[in-house]
Write a protein that holds these residues in place. Structure first.
Motif, PDB file in Angstrom:
ATOM      1  N   LEU A 162       0.908  -1.141  -0.180  1.00 35.30           N
ATOM      2  CA  LEU A 162       0.217  -0.063   0.003  1.00 35.30           C
ATOM      3  C   LEU A 162       0.802   1.200  -0.102  1.00 35.30           C
ATOM      4  O   LEU A 162       1.860   1.117   0.374  1.00 35.30           O
ATOM      5  N   ASP A 163       0.198   2.425  -0.417  1.00 35.30           N
ATOM      6  CA  ASP A 163       0.986   3.616  -0.461  1.00 35.30           C
ATOM      7  C   ASP A 163       1.184   4.253   0.919  1.00 35.30           C
ATOM      8  O   ASP A 163       0.169   3.973   1.668  1.00 35.30           O
ATOM      9  N   SER A 164       2.134   4.862   1.267  1.00 35.32           N
ATOM     10  CA  SER A 164       2.271   5.516   2.571  1.00 35.32           C
ATOM     11  C   SER A 164       2.804   6.915   2.431  1.00 35.32           C
ATOM     12  O   SER A 164       3.706   7.340   1.514  1.00 35.32           O
ATOM     13  N   ARG A 165       2.347   7.686   3.253  1.00 33.22           N
ATOM     14  CA  ARG A 165       2.775   9.145   3.242  1.00 33.22           C
ATOM     15  C   ARG A 165       4.162   9.233   3.884  1.00 33.22           C
ATOM     16  O   ARG A 165       4.820  10.165   3.732  1.00 33.22           O
ATOM     17  N   VAL A 166       4.646   8.283   4.616  1.00 35.66           N
ATOM     18  CA  VAL A 166       5.699   8.124   5.285  1.00 35.66           C
ATOM     19  C   VAL A 166       7.114   7.776   4.298  1.00 35.66           C
ATOM     20  O   VAL A 166       7.934   8.321   4.669  1.00 35.66           O
ATOM     21  N   GLY A 167       6.664   7.037   3.424  1.00 38.22           N
ATOM     22  CA  GLY A 167       7.633   6.813   2.549  1.00 38.22           C
ATOM     23  C   GLY A 167       7.243   6.065   1.353  1.00 38.22           C
ATOM     24  O   GLY A 167       6.291   5.988   0.904  1.00 38.22           O
ATOM     25  N   THR A 168       8.332   5.254   0.745  1.00 41.12           N
ATOM     26  CA  THR A 168       7.985   4.408  -0.471  1.00 41.12           C
ATOM     27  C   THR A 168       8.382   3.094  -0.019  1.00 41.12           C
ATOM     28  O   THR A 168       8.966   2.801   0.983  1.00 41.12           O
ATOM     29  N   SER A 169       8.401   2.110  -1.200  1.00 39.66           N
ATOM     30  CA  SER A 169       8.827   0.833  -1.040  1.00 39.66           C
ATOM     31  C   SER A 169      10.271   0.702  -0.734  1.00 39.66           C
ATOM     32  O   SER A 169      10.829  -0.267  -0.359  1.00 39.66           O
ATOM     33  N   ASP A 170      11.000   1.971  -1.072  1.00 38.51           N
ATOM     34  CA  ASP A 170      12.484   1.885  -0.919  1.00 38.51           C
ATOM     35  C   ASP A 170      13.024   2.344   0.597  1.00 38.51           C
ATOM     36  O   ASP A 170      14.163   2.184   0.864  1.00 38.51           O
ATOM     37  N   GLY A 171      11.832   3.017   1.322  1.00 33.91           N
ATOM     38  CA  GLY A 171      12.343   3.454   2.600  1.00 33.91           C
ATOM     39  C   GLY A 171      11.462   4.701   3.032  1.00 33.91           C
ATOM     40  O   GLY A 171      10.463   5.042   2.584  1.00 33.91           O
ATOM     41  N   VAL A 172      11.879   5.337   4.330  1.00 33.72           N
ATOM     42  CA  VAL A 172      11.195   6.350   4.776  1.00 33.72           C
ATOM     43  C   VAL A 172      11.736   7.737   4.550  1.00 33.72           C
ATOM     44  O   VAL A 172      13.086   7.867   4.368  1.00 33.72           O
ATOM     45  N   TYR A 173      10.867   8.670   4.657  1.00 33.37           N
ATOM     46  CA  TYR A 173      11.344  10.016   4.858  1.00 33.37           C
ATOM     47  C   TYR A 173      11.735  10.397   6.233  1.00 33.37           C
ATOM     48  O   TYR A 173      11.018   9.887   7.149  1.00 33.37           O
ATOM     49  N   PHE A 174      12.432  11.668   6.409  1.00 32.38           N
ATOM     50  CA  PHE A 174      12.859  11.965   7.761  1.00 32.38           C
ATOM     51  C   PHE A 174      12.940  13.382   7.985  1.00 32.38           C
ATOM     52  O   PHE A 174      13.653  14.105   6.986  1.00 32.38           O
ATOM     53  N   HIS A 175      12.509  13.906   8.996  1.00 32.55           N
ATOM     54  CA  HIS A 175      12.941  15.089   9.499  1.00 32.55           C
ATOM     55  C   HIS A 175      12.816  15.186  10.696  1.00 32.55           C
ATOM     56  O   HIS A 175      12.163  14.516  11.780  1.00 32.55           O
ATOM     57  N   TRP A 176      14.166  15.995  11.538  1.00 33.59           N
ATOM     58  CA  TRP A 176      14.071  15.982  13.085  1.00 33.59           C
ATOM     59  C   TRP A 176      13.159  16.510  13.630  1.00 33.59           C
ATOM     60  O   TRP A 176      12.693  16.096  15.130  1.00 33.59           O
ATOM     61  N   ASP A 177      12.181  17.391  13.049  1.00 31.06           N
ATOM     62  CA  ASP A 177      11.049  18.066  13.543  1.00 31.06           C
ATOM     63  C   ASP A 177       9.978  17.179  13.935  1.00 31.06           C
ATOM     64  O   ASP A 177       9.139  17.411  14.723  1.00 31.06           O
ATOM     65  N   ASP A 178      10.030  15.865  13.283  1.00 24.59           N
ATOM     66  CA  ASP A 178       9.005  14.878  13.533  1.00 24.59           C
ATOM     67  C   ASP A 178       9.420  13.816  14.880  1.00 24.59           C
ATOM     68  O   ASP A 178       8.520  13.098  15.646  1.00 24.59           O
ATOM     69  N   ILE A 218      20.569  14.066   8.386  1.00 25.08           N
ATOM     70  CA  ILE A 218      19.395  13.154   8.839  1.00 25.08           C
ATOM     71  C   ILE A 218      20.238  11.737   8.770  1.00 25.08           C
ATOM     72  O   ILE A 218      21.188  11.570   8.256  1.00 25.08           O
ATOM     73  N   PRO A 219      19.140  10.724   9.466  1.00 20.54           N
ATOM     74  CA  PRO A 219      20.011   9.405   9.418  1.00 20.54           C
ATOM     75  C   PRO A 219      19.988   8.528   8.029  1.00 20.54           C
ATOM     76  O   PRO A 219      19.345   9.052   7.197  1.00 20.54           O
ATOM     77  N   GLU A 220      21.070   7.838   7.902  1.00 19.40           N
ATOM     78  CA  GLU A 220      21.073   7.022   6.646  1.00 19.40           C
ATOM     79  C   GLU A 220      20.113   5.831   6.695  1.00 19.40           C
ATOM     80  O   GLU A 220      19.806   5.216   5.674  1.00 19.40           O
ATOM     81  N   LYS A 221      19.718   5.413   7.936  1.00 16.52           N
ATOM     82  CA  LYS A 221      19.034   4.410   8.017  1.00 16.52           C
ATOM     83  C   LYS A 221      18.271   4.552   9.326  1.00 16.52           C
ATOM     84  O   LYS A 221      18.811   4.985  10.326  1.00 16.52           O
ATOM     85  N   LEU A 222      17.029   3.649   9.555  1.00 15.99           N
ATOM     86  CA  LEU A 222      16.248   3.631  10.779  1.00 15.99           C
ATOM     87  C   LEU A 222      16.182   2.327  11.150  1.00 15.99           C
ATOM     88  O   LEU A 222      15.850   1.492  10.465  1.00 15.99           O
ATOM     89  N   ILE A 223      16.367   1.885  12.537  1.00 10.86           N
ATOM     90  CA  ILE A 223      16.336   0.580  12.979  1.00 10.86           C
ATOM     91  C   ILE A 223      15.032   0.676  14.160  1.00 10.86           C
ATOM     92  O   ILE A 223      15.233   1.653  15.093  1.00 10.86           O
ATOM     93  N   VAL A 224      14.018  -0.277  13.883  1.00 11.72           N
ATOM     94  CA  VAL A 224      13.012  -0.466  14.725  1.00 11.72           C
ATOM     95  C   VAL A 224      13.233  -1.714  15.432  1.00 11.72           C
ATOM     96  O   VAL A 224      13.237  -2.847  14.821  1.00 11.72           O
TER      97      VAL A 224
END
Length: 647
Positions: free
Chosen positions: A125-141, A200-206
């Protein structure tokens, strides 16, 4: 400085200060006046008049100078009190409560976005957070930047995505954290720096209950509009359960299982040797043969840049907020800039470090990095299995070659704590100065930073180099006694460190060096493990806690009056301190386990790691703590909580 800090200043009583000031000043005045009486009696009236004139002149001069001297003394005494009086812990917590109440920031909101994103990707499914390749990031969030709203309001209006800032604002936030400035200015600059300039980070680990998910970051973009929506932990648990039970075959991302730490690890001696010139030569050969990968080319460019005597001339890489009202006490010196946003109370700091050490060792183990606690953290462990209450960070070491790999694979990574236990996010950054000894300004090679508070784990690499050790004693030339050192010139032999072995610190699985007694004695002296009075605290062995002298300087009464029949501290047994009673509830399982397993610090009792398991998280997440009080979820100010570990 905030108003709460001004209240701690003691007013100078000028009525009491005045006599003590005048007493030493009377002597020269008396001498001047008396000098006239010792003049020869044969002097004429002109000499007498001149003497009277001189006396009046010096009296007038003295009366003119006296107020100025009094003012200087008052300023001196006021500044001395202001600069040396310790921060009031209750006022710090009240100030933080007020900040939390005034802010709409909710760290659970962005966590929900990330979990929804993972679920959406599972179903393509589509996501406002990112694409199938990864997520967008901003420190304000991800960080509460409300402290910089005065400067950032227009930036958010002009560029809702957060990709552009006015050059003047960028310039304001780009001042080095080492500039000596006021508290308010430093806090605001840090917020602007994060919003406009910070990488900004190069990757996010959850982290979930059983896995860690590695998500690439594909660009800078701010969401912001939903971060204030009400989100609670139950919602996050529901989302995490969906991810835990879903198949990972539809994801492009890396999933790694979280595993228990091992009983011990024998690190290869070669891991303590790193020669950048050799690495550069090998990569240049690949470049010449056109067999180099894009990742290797990036690594080659980094090595050539950093090895070009950069660290021999560079300034300190990891900055702290240098505040002119805090130069003597250094409360801000242990908080990473630009994440510094306020002073941290002692108990909040203990909570942050309690959560942080658990996540670091989970992350390192899952990715195959060997590290261990040392120095102040190890000394705290030796007493009762937890960090000393005044310690401001956690000291971790690892071999230089493994830190080099850590930098190549995980530099500038943001790591999310499992939301079951807390809301922490950790910024892992490796300094480019790690490849050389340098000029003494960069002792720390990497940091694992809590982005909400700026508190951190210091990570130092140990290396075997050609530098001669500071001892005349010859050391046998074999691998077990090979000498290694950090950039702060702390020396160890490998048999002192290896094999690193498992233990429990703050209730969590960690690694420690092999020979604890020898290491701590060499570092801190023969009395290090028997000194029960230190840093305005006393170690009370019957409850295995370092207690502040302000609470009580020795255990009150006997054991019968200290504990009730359920082995809880009585009112008298807790020195009439609610804080001590709460602290006892938090650490008693950890201290008891430490006592059971480590009667001999170098030879622990046998235990099965899988059967014993980590203890629950016992300190509330700091954001949850202040949220619960402000929203009347609790009726007390206790930090104690019980968060079971999911095996």
């Amino acid at each position: 400085m905030g108003t709460y800090e001004h209240k701690r200043l003691h007013h100078v009583n000028q009525h009491h200060a005045l006599p003590s000031l005048l007493k030493p000043l009377k002597l020269p005045l008396y001498s001047i006046a008396s000098s006239a009486s010792f003049m020869k009696s044969g002097n004429n009236n002109n000499n007498t008049n001149a003497s009277k004139y001189n006396s009046r002149y010096f009296n007038r001069k003295f009366k003119t100078v006296l107020p100025f001297l009094l003012l200087v003394l008052c300023i001196y005494r006021t500044m001395k009190v202001y600069l040396t009086t310790e921060l009031n812990q209750s006022l710090l917590e009240m100030h933080t409560l007020t900040q939390h109440k005034q802010s709409d920031f909710n760290p659970k909101s962005i966590a929900l976005d990330v979990f929804n994103y993972l679920i959406e990707q599972q179903h393509s499914l589509d996501s406002r957070v990112g694409t199938s390749d990864g997520v967008y990031f901003h420190w304000d969030d991800w960080v509460d930047l409300s402290r910089g709203d005065k400067f950032l309001h227009s930036a958010r209006l002009n560029s809702p995505s957060g990709t552009h800032c006015d050059p003047k604002i960028i310039e304001y936030g780009s001042v080095s954290g080492h500039w000596l400035e006021s508290y308010k200015t430093k806090v605001q600059r840090g917020a602007v720096n994060l919003y406009c300039s910070k990488d900004i980070p190069e990757k996010l680990i959850v982290f979930t209950d059983r896995e860690m998910v590695e998500i690439p970051v594909i660009g800078k973009r701010r969401f912001g509009n939903d971060k204030t929506r009400p989100v609670n932990s139950d919602q996050l648990m529901t989302k995490m359960a969906q991810i835990n039970t879903s198949s990972t075959e539809h994801f492009k991302f890396k999933f790694k299982s979280t595993t228990n730490l091992q009983k011990q690890i024998m690190i290869e001696p070669e891991d303590f040797i790193f020669k950048p010139d050799v690495e550069i030569f090998a990569l240049q050969e690949k470049l010449n043969n056109q067999t180099i990968t894009s990742k290797e080319l990036k690594y080659l460019e980094f090595l050539e840049y950093s090895n070009n005597h950069l660290v021999d001339h560079t300034d300190r890489y990891f900055k702290y907020a240098w505040i002119y009202t805090d130069v003597i006490q250094g409360n801000a010196h242990h908080i990473a800039y630009p994440f510094f946003n306020r002073y941290i109370s002692d108990r909040e700091r203990q909570s942050v470090l309690h959560h942080m050490v658990r996540v670091w060792f989970q992350f390192a183990e899952a990715n195959g990095f060997a590290s261990w606690i040392n120095y102040g953290s190890l000394l705290g462990w030796s007493f009762n299995g937890v960090n000393m209450p005044w310690d401001t960070d956690i000291d971790v070491q690892m071999p230089i070659a493994q830190l080099d790999r850590l930098g190549r694979e995980f530099n500038k990574t943001l790591i999310m704590e499992n939301p079951r236990f807390g809301n922490a996010r950790y910024w892992l950054e490796i300094s480019p100065t790690y490849i050389r000894q340098g000029n003494g300004r960069n002792h720390i090679d990497a940091r694992f930073i809590d982005i909400q508070s700026g508190l951190y784990i210091d990570i130092s690499a140990l290396s075997h180099t050609e530098v001669p050790p500071p001892t005349k004693d010859s050391v046998p030339d074999n691998l077990s006694t090979m000498l290694v050192h950090c950039k702060n010139w702390n020396w160890h032999t490998l048999d002192e460190l290896l094999p690193i072995r498992h233990t429990y610190f703050e209730g969590a699985s960690v690694y420690i060096p092999n020979k604890v007694n020898r290491l701590l004695t060499n570092k801190y002296g023969a009395t290090a493990l028997t000194n029960y009075n230190f840093h305005n605290h006393n170690f009370q062995s019957d409850i295995s806690i370092w207690v502040s002298d302000r609470i009580c300087k020795k255990p009150p009464g006997d054991s019968e009056s200290r504990f009730n029949r359920w082995h809880e501290l009585t009112q008298r047994g807790s020195c009439n301190s609610r804080k001590l009673k709460d602290e006892y509830n938090i650490v008693k399982k950890s201290t008891q386990r430490h006592s059971d397993l480590n009667q001999n610090l170098d030879y622990p009792m046998f235990y099965d790691i899988e059967l014993v398991g980590d203890l629950p998280v016992m300190r509330k997440d700091s954001w949850d703590y202040y949220y619960d009080i402000n929203n009347r979820v609790v009726d007390n100010y206790d930090w104690y909580v019980y968060k079971e570990i999911i095996q």
